[in-house]
Design a protein around this motif. Structure first.
Motif, short mmCIF file in Angstrom:
data_model
loop_
_atom_site.label_atom_id
_atom_site.label_comp_id
_atom_site.label_asym_id
_atom_site.label_seq_id
_atom_site.Cartn_x
_atom_site.Cartn_y
_atom_site.Cartn_z
N GLY A 238 14.57 4.80 -11.18
CA GLY A 238 13.98 5.85 -10.44
C GLY A 238 14.52 5.77 -9.23
N ILE A 239 15.32 5.12 -8.61
CA ILE A 239 16.11 5.39 -7.30
C ILE A 239 17.26 6.44 -7.59
N SER A 240 17.08 7.44 -6.47
CA SER A 240 18.05 8.50 -6.51
C SER A 240 18.93 8.64 -5.33
N SER A 241 18.44 7.77 -4.36
CA SER A 241 19.18 8.01 -2.98
C SER A 241 20.07 6.85 -2.58
N PHE A 242 21.29 6.85 -2.28
CA PHE A 242 21.97 5.64 -1.96
C PHE A 242 22.79 5.94 -0.69
N VAL A 243 23.16 5.09 -0.02
CA VAL A 243 24.08 5.13 1.22
C VAL A 243 25.32 4.02 0.89
N HIS A 244 26.36 4.55 0.89
CA HIS A 244 27.50 3.64 0.58
C HIS A 244 28.16 3.21 2.03
N LEU A 245 28.00 2.36 2.57
CA LEU A 245 28.47 1.72 3.72
C LEU A 245 29.64 0.86 3.60
N PRO A 246 30.82 1.36 3.89
CA PRO A 246 32.07 0.33 3.91
C PRO A 246 32.04 -0.27 5.33
N LEU A 247 32.32 -1.55 5.16
CA LEU A 247 32.15 -2.46 6.38
C LEU A 247 33.34 -2.52 7.30
N SER A 248 33.33 -2.58 8.40
CA SER A 248 34.75 -2.75 9.44
C SER A 248 34.11 -3.31 10.83
N ASP A 249 35.12 -3.54 11.58
CA ASP A 249 34.74 -4.04 12.77
C ASP A 249 34.20 -3.03 13.81
N VAL A 250 34.22 -1.78 13.29
CA VAL A 250 33.85 -0.63 14.20
C VAL A 250 32.94 0.39 13.39
N PRO A 251 31.76 0.05 13.26
CA PRO A 251 30.85 0.97 12.47
C PRO A 251 30.35 1.97 13.40
N THR A 252 30.47 3.17 12.61
CA THR A 252 29.96 4.41 13.44
C THR A 252 28.45 4.38 13.77
N ASP A 253 28.17 5.21 14.97
CA ASP A 253 26.71 5.66 15.10
C ASP A 253 25.96 6.15 14.03
N GLY A 254 26.64 6.92 13.32
CA GLY A 254 26.13 7.62 11.93
C GLY A 254 25.85 6.46 11.06
N GLN A 255 26.54 5.61 10.61
CA GLN A 255 26.56 4.66 9.90
C GLN A 255 25.23 3.78 10.32
N LEU A 256 25.18 3.26 11.68
CA LEU A 256 24.07 2.32 11.94
C LEU A 256 22.74 3.33 11.91
N ALA A 257 22.73 4.44 12.12
CA ALA A 257 21.48 5.34 11.64
C ALA A 257 21.09 5.29 10.54
N GLN A 258 22.03 5.60 9.62
CA GLN A 258 21.58 5.68 8.12
C GLN A 258 20.94 4.06 7.80
N LEU A 259 21.60 3.22 8.00
CA LEU A 259 21.02 1.96 7.67
C LEU A 259 19.81 1.75 8.19
N LYS A 260 19.58 2.04 9.47
CA LYS A 260 18.18 1.62 9.92
C LYS A 260 16.88 2.41 9.16
N GLN A 261 17.49 3.70 8.43
CA GLN A 261 16.54 4.44 7.61
C GLN A 261 16.31 3.89 6.06
N CYS A 262 17.17 3.05 5.60
CA CYS A 262 17.38 2.44 4.37
C CYS A 262 16.07 1.76 3.99
N GLN A 263 15.53 1.81 2.66
CA GLN A 263 14.40 1.01 2.28
C GLN A 263 14.77 -0.15 1.35
N SER A 264 15.97 -0.40 1.27
CA SER A 264 16.41 -1.56 0.91
C SER A 264 18.03 -1.83 0.96
N ILE A 265 18.46 -2.95 1.00
CA ILE A 265 20.04 -3.28 1.57
C ILE A 265 20.33 -4.40 0.24
N ILE A 266 21.87 -3.72 -0.23
CA ILE A 266 22.43 -4.61 -1.01
C ILE A 266 23.71 -5.04 -0.28
#
Length: 216
Positions: free
Chosen positions: A58-86
């Motif tokens: 039943g999970i339909s929404s995913f955020v794919h976040l490639p890691l690096s030394d320079v995460p973007t502001d957009g990536q950080l904002a997306q992560l703050k909204q996520c309801q679980s983290i893998i």
């Protein structure tokens, strides 16, 4: 607020029962999948090992976040909204570099304390304790490393691929040298779930647990 930590001794997928428990804690998503990109590897295809079973639950929404030394502001904002983290697997040193003491790591710790479930697979499990102990077999120069971890798991050390890598001696050494209360040896295709730091459920091959006090 309860904390929820899922640790797996190998790569994906989730074991079935722990996946269902993870989904019930996710509040519909989105689910963030953090990974270190690998040259020549199609992440989208690989990620389906995570996403397809979760979609069936039943999970339909995913955020794919490639890691690096320079995460973007957009990536950080997306992560703050996520309801679980893998936190996926791969080269443990890179995950440690990108996540520990970084803006992304700070968000993970904050969301975790706020009750967002976090799941770590292989390298993702290794960096979860206060101290990340990387065995020689998992290190490019065949050196055993002792590095800071994410501190999602207190007073414990973790070994992954316990049987495949023959980690019995490494687990005992880590347990002894770090003087932690607990040590967990996790086999491939096996996982554990800890709520509020207490071991609640296991699935797959039983974990090897070393403890200085009754298992909790």
């Amino acid at each position: 607020m309860h904390t929820h930590l899922f640790l797996f001794g190998g790569g994906p997928p989730f074991t079935p029962n722990l996946r269902k428990r993870f989904v019930t804690l996710t509040n519909g998503g989105p689910v963030a999948i953090l990974y270190v990109p690998r040259t020549g590897k199609d992440w989208t295809r690989y990620a389906s090992i995570y996403t397809k079973p979760l979609q069936e639950d039943g999970i339909s929404s995913f955020v794919h976040l490639p890691l690096s030394d320079v995460p973007t502001d957009g990536q950080l904002a997306q992560l703050k909204q996520c309801q679980s983290i893998i936190i996926s697997g791969g080269e443990t040193e890179l995950y440690q570099q990108y996540l520990v003491g970084t803006p992304i790591g700070d968000i993970i710790q904050s969301r975790f304390v706020d009750g967002v479930p976090v799941a770590g697979f292989s390298a993702g499990a290794l960096i979860s304790p206060e101290r990340c102990i990387i065995p020689e077999i998992d290190q490019r120069d065949n050196q055993r490393l002792r590095l800071p971890g994410l501190a999602l798991l207190n007073d414990a050390v973790i070994c992954v691929h316990y049987e495949t890598w023959g980690e019995a001696a490494h687990l005992t050494q880590s347990f002894t040298e770090e003087s932690t209360d607990r040590a967990f040896g996790l086999a491939d295709e096996s996982g554990i779930y800890l709520r509020n730091q207490h071991l609640v459920e296991t699935e797959g091959t039983d974990p090897v647990v070393l403890s200085r006090s009754p298992v909790k």
